[in-house]
Design a protein around this motif. Sequence first.
Motif, PDB file in Angstrom:
ATOM      1  N   ASP A   1       0.805  -1.169   0.003  1.00 16.84           N
ATOM      2  CA  ASP A   1      -0.092   0.017  -0.076  1.00 16.84           C
ATOM      3  C   ASP A   1       0.789   1.351  -0.006  1.00 16.84           C
ATOM      4  O   ASP A   1       0.732   2.399  -0.913  1.00 16.84           O
ATOM      5  CB  ASP A   1      -0.816   0.312   1.251  1.00 16.84           C
ATOM      6  N   GLY A   2       1.762   1.586   1.051  1.00 18.07           N
ATOM      7  CA  GLY A   2       2.432   2.639   0.942  1.00 18.07           C
ATOM      8  C   GLY A   2       3.480   2.728  -0.198  1.00 18.07           C
ATOM      9  O   GLY A   2       3.823   4.060  -0.340  1.00 18.07           O
ATOM     10  N   LEU A   3       3.656   1.873  -0.933  1.00 20.79           N
ATOM     11  CA  LEU A   3       4.635   2.037  -1.991  1.00 20.79           C
ATOM     12  C   LEU A   3       4.096   1.882  -3.195  1.00 20.79           C
ATOM     13  O   LEU A   3       4.296   2.247  -4.513  1.00 20.79           O
ATOM     14  CB  LEU A   3       5.781   0.874  -1.889  1.00 20.79           C
TER      15      LEU A   3
ATOM     16  N   SER B   1      10.428 -11.204  -0.328  1.00 24.43           N
ATOM     17  CA  SER B   1      10.415 -10.760   1.283  1.00 24.43           C
ATOM     18  C   SER B   1      10.893  -9.461   1.413  1.00 24.43           C
ATOM     19  O   SER B   1      10.672  -8.501   0.669  1.00 24.43           O
ATOM     20  CB  SER B   1      11.632 -11.678   1.850  1.00 24.43           C
ATOM     21  N   ILE B   2      11.250  -9.086   2.532  1.00 28.84           N
ATOM     22  CA  ILE B   2      11.799  -7.633   3.149  1.00 28.84           C
ATOM     23  C   ILE B   2      12.940  -7.031   2.143  1.00 28.84           C
ATOM     24  O   ILE B   2      13.251  -6.070   2.159  1.00 28.84           O
ATOM     25  CB  ILE B   2      11.916  -7.484   4.440  1.00 28.84           C
ATOM     26  N   ASP B   3      13.535  -8.234   1.963  1.00 27.75           N
ATOM     27  CA  ASP B   3      15.018  -7.815   1.275  1.00 27.75           C
ATOM     28  C   ASP B   3      15.145  -6.707   0.157  1.00 27.75           C
ATOM     29  O   ASP B   3      15.785  -5.724   0.214  1.00 27.75           O
ATOM     30  CB  ASP B   3      15.726  -9.161   0.801  1.00 27.75           C
ATOM     31  N   PRO B   4      14.230  -7.211  -1.035  1.00 24.10           N
ATOM     32  CA  PRO B   4      14.190  -5.979  -2.106  1.00 24.10           C
ATOM     33  C   PRO B   4      13.739  -4.691  -1.739  1.00 24.10           C
ATOM     34  O   PRO B   4      13.700  -3.625  -2.172  1.00 24.10           O
ATOM     35  CB  PRO B   4      13.359  -6.725  -3.104  1.00 24.10           C
ATOM     36  N   VAL B   5      12.638  -4.893  -0.691  1.00 27.07           N
ATOM     37  CA  VAL B   5      12.024  -3.576  -0.125  1.00 27.07           C
ATOM     38  C   VAL B   5      13.110  -2.455   0.404  1.00 27.07           C
ATOM     39  O   VAL B   5      13.025  -1.465   0.031  1.00 27.07           O
ATOM     40  CB  VAL B   5      10.960  -3.790   0.542  1.00 27.07           C
ATOM     41  N   LEU B   6      14.007  -3.259   1.202  1.00 26.10           N
ATOM     42  CA  LEU B   6      14.976  -2.496   1.808  1.00 26.10           C
ATOM     43  C   LEU B   6      15.976  -1.804   0.729  1.00 26.10           C
ATOM     44  O   LEU B   6      16.531  -0.756   0.886  1.00 26.10           O
ATOM     45  CB  LEU B   6      15.760  -3.264   2.783  1.00 26.10           C
TER      46      LEU B   6
ATOM     47  N   ILE C   1       8.574  -0.992  -7.770  1.00 25.47           N
ATOM     48  CA  ILE C   1       8.560   0.410  -6.729  1.00 25.47           C
ATOM     49  C   ILE C   1       9.228   1.204  -7.209  1.00 25.47           C
ATOM     50  O   ILE C   1       9.049   2.456  -7.192  1.00 25.47           O
ATOM     51  CB  ILE C   1       9.311  -0.200  -5.375  1.00 25.47           C
ATOM     52  N   LEU C   2      10.473   1.205  -7.997  1.00 28.49           N
ATOM     53  CA  LEU C   2      11.212   2.479  -8.390  1.00 28.49           C
ATOM     54  C   LEU C   2      10.447   3.222  -9.463  1.00 28.49           C
ATOM     55  O   LEU C   2      10.645   4.328  -9.582  1.00 28.49           O
ATOM     56  CB  LEU C   2      12.498   1.746  -8.853  1.00 28.49           C
TER      57      LEU C   2
ATOM     58  N   TYR D   1       7.869  -4.081  13.465  1.00 27.47           N
ATOM     59  CA  TYR D   1       9.016  -3.704  12.657  1.00 27.47           C
ATOM     60  C   TYR D   1       9.409  -2.297  13.424  1.00 27.47           C
ATOM     61  O   TYR D   1       8.679  -1.716  14.115  1.00 27.47           O
ATOM     62  CB  TYR D   1       8.742  -3.125  11.240  1.00 27.47           C
ATOM     63  N   SER D   2      10.725  -1.858  13.194  1.00 29.05           N
ATOM     64  CA  SER D   2      11.114  -0.657  13.556  1.00 29.05           C
ATOM     65  C   SER D   2      10.687   0.570  13.018  1.00 29.05           C
ATOM     66  O   SER D   2       9.942   0.308  11.955  1.00 29.05           O
ATOM     67  CB  SER D   2      12.882  -0.555  13.444  1.00 29.05           C
ATOM     68  N   GLU D   3      10.730   1.726  13.759  1.00 27.90           N
ATOM     69  CA  GLU D   3      10.093   2.906  13.023  1.00 27.90           C
ATOM     70  C   GLU D   3      10.746   3.048  11.690  1.00 27.90           C
ATOM     71  O   GLU D   3       9.888   3.481  10.933  1.00 27.90           O
ATOM     72  CB  GLU D   3      10.524   4.092  14.047  1.00 27.90           C
ATOM     73  N   GLU D   4      11.786   2.951  11.385  1.00 29.23           N
ATOM     74  CA  GLU D   4      12.455   3.286  10.001  1.00 29.23           C
ATOM     75  C   GLU D   4      12.107   2.072   9.203  1.00 29.23           C
ATOM     76  O   GLU D   4      11.601   2.627   8.068  1.00 29.23           O
ATOM     77  CB  GLU D   4      14.223   3.068  10.204  1.00 29.23           C
ATOM     78  N   VAL D   5      11.755   0.869   9.309  1.00 26.68           N
ATOM     79  CA  VAL D   5      11.482  -0.004   8.642  1.00 26.68           C
ATOM     80  C   VAL D   5      10.056   0.515   8.180  1.00 26.68           C
ATOM     81  O   VAL D   5       9.453   0.394   6.936  1.00 26.68           O
ATOM     82  CB  VAL D   5      11.559  -1.438   8.986  1.00 26.68           C
ATOM     83  N   GLU D   6       9.102   0.662   9.127  1.00 26.03           N
ATOM     84  CA  GLU D   6       7.981   0.945   9.032  1.00 26.03           C
ATOM     85  C   GLU D   6       7.497   2.281   8.094  1.00 26.03           C
ATOM     86  O   GLU D   6       6.868   2.413   7.043  1.00 26.03           O
ATOM     87  CB  GLU D   6       7.048   1.371  10.245  1.00 26.03           C
ATOM     88  N   GLN D   7       8.654   3.264   8.377  1.00 25.86           N
ATOM     89  CA  GLN D   7       8.760   4.455   7.145  1.00 25.86           C
ATOM     90  C   GLN D   7       8.963   3.864   5.693  1.00 25.86           C
ATOM     91  O   GLN D   7       8.302   4.460   4.822  1.00 25.86           O
ATOM     92  CB  GLN D   7       9.547   5.225   7.765  1.00 25.86           C
ATOM     93  N   ILE D   8       9.699   2.896   5.517  1.00 23.58           N
ATOM     94  CA  ILE D   8      10.273   2.445   4.317  1.00 23.58           C
ATOM     95  C   ILE D   8       8.815   1.757   3.748  1.00 23.58           C
ATOM     96  O   ILE D   8       8.563   2.171   2.468  1.00 23.58           O
ATOM     97  CB  ILE D   8      11.295   1.335   4.507  1.00 23.58           C
ATOM     98  N   TYR D   9       8.181   0.995   4.418  1.00 23.68           N
ATOM     99  CA  TYR D   9       6.959   0.227   4.007  1.00 23.68           C
ATOM    100  C   TYR D   9       5.880   1.247   3.621  1.00 23.68           C
ATOM    101  O   TYR D   9       5.099   1.179   2.810  1.00 23.68           O
ATOM    102  CB  TYR D   9       6.581  -0.742   4.887  1.00 23.68           C
TER     103      TYR D   9
END
Length: 272
Positions: free
Chosen positions: A28-30, A44-49, A75-76, A257-265
Motif C-alpha cells: 500500500d505505502g509503495l 521478502s523484505i530484502d528487495p524492499v530495503l 517500486i522504483l 518492525y522498527s520505526e525506520e522499516v515502517e517508514q520504508i513500507y
Amino acid sequence: MSRSPFFILDFPMTHLVLADNETLDRLDGLGVDIVQHRDGYRFSIDPVLLTDFCRPRQRERVVDLGCGSAVMALILARAFPSLSVVALELQAAQVARARKSVVLNGLEGRIDVQQTDVREVPSAWHGDFDLVVCNPPFRPLGQGRCSQGDERAVSRHEVSGGLDAFVRGAAVLLKHGGRLSMVHLAERSAELMVALSCHGLAVKRLRYVHSRQGSPARLVLVEGRKGGQPGVTIEAPLYLYRDRKSQSPETGQRDRYSEEVEQIYAGRMCSG
C-alpha cells in the motif's frame, strides 16, 4: 461444479487474468500490486530495503537484475516517474507474472521485462545503464534442500549463476561511473567485496541490517561504482525490529518492525 483455474480482475485500465495458483498482493505505502505464485517463490523484505537504499536519480536507466516478481522495478518506476527500468529474469513463469504486474500497475511504457540469463547479457545492453539493482540467490549449491525444478530453489540457491556471475553481469551492464546496489547475506560480505573488486566496482557505501540492536548483522546493503575511486561510507545500522517484542496494532505481527522499516513500507522514498 468444478472451480475454474482462472479468475479475472477488472481495473480501469486493464482486464487481468490470474491463474488459480497466483495471488495478487499489494504494498500500500509503495503503491504497487504484485502477482505472485501462491506456493512458489514470494518476495521478502530484502528487495524492499534495497529500493530504499539504492538512491536512483531522475531520468536514469535502471536494470533489475534477476528480477523475480519485479517488485524492485515496480517500486522504483512508481516512485520515480522519469526512470526507465529493464527487468531481467531467467525463469519463464516469473517473467510472465512480472509482465502481468507491469500491466496491472499501468507501467507498460516504463518497465520492460525480458527473459535473460545473467551469464549471457545481450551485447546491445553492455555499458548502457546508470544503475543496477540486484537481489541475487543467497545460498550456494549444497546448502540446504534444493531441487533444480523448484522455482523457490532457483530463486534462493545459486542454481543458475553464483554471486560472481551476478556481479560480473552488473559490471557489463553499467556505463563508466554507473552504480550497482545489491543486498546479500552479511556472512558473505568478504566474498562480495572480492567479487566487486575483481569486476572493477569500487565499494562506495555499506549498510548492515540487524534483526534488532545487539544482534549480529543478517544482511548487507552495498553500493559499488564502476571505475570508482577508493573511499567507502559505512552507514548507520538498520534494525528490522524494535528492541522489545511488541505486537503491531495494525497487523497483529508479533515482532513489530522498527520505526525506520515502517517508514520504508509507508513509502518514504516515494514522498521524499
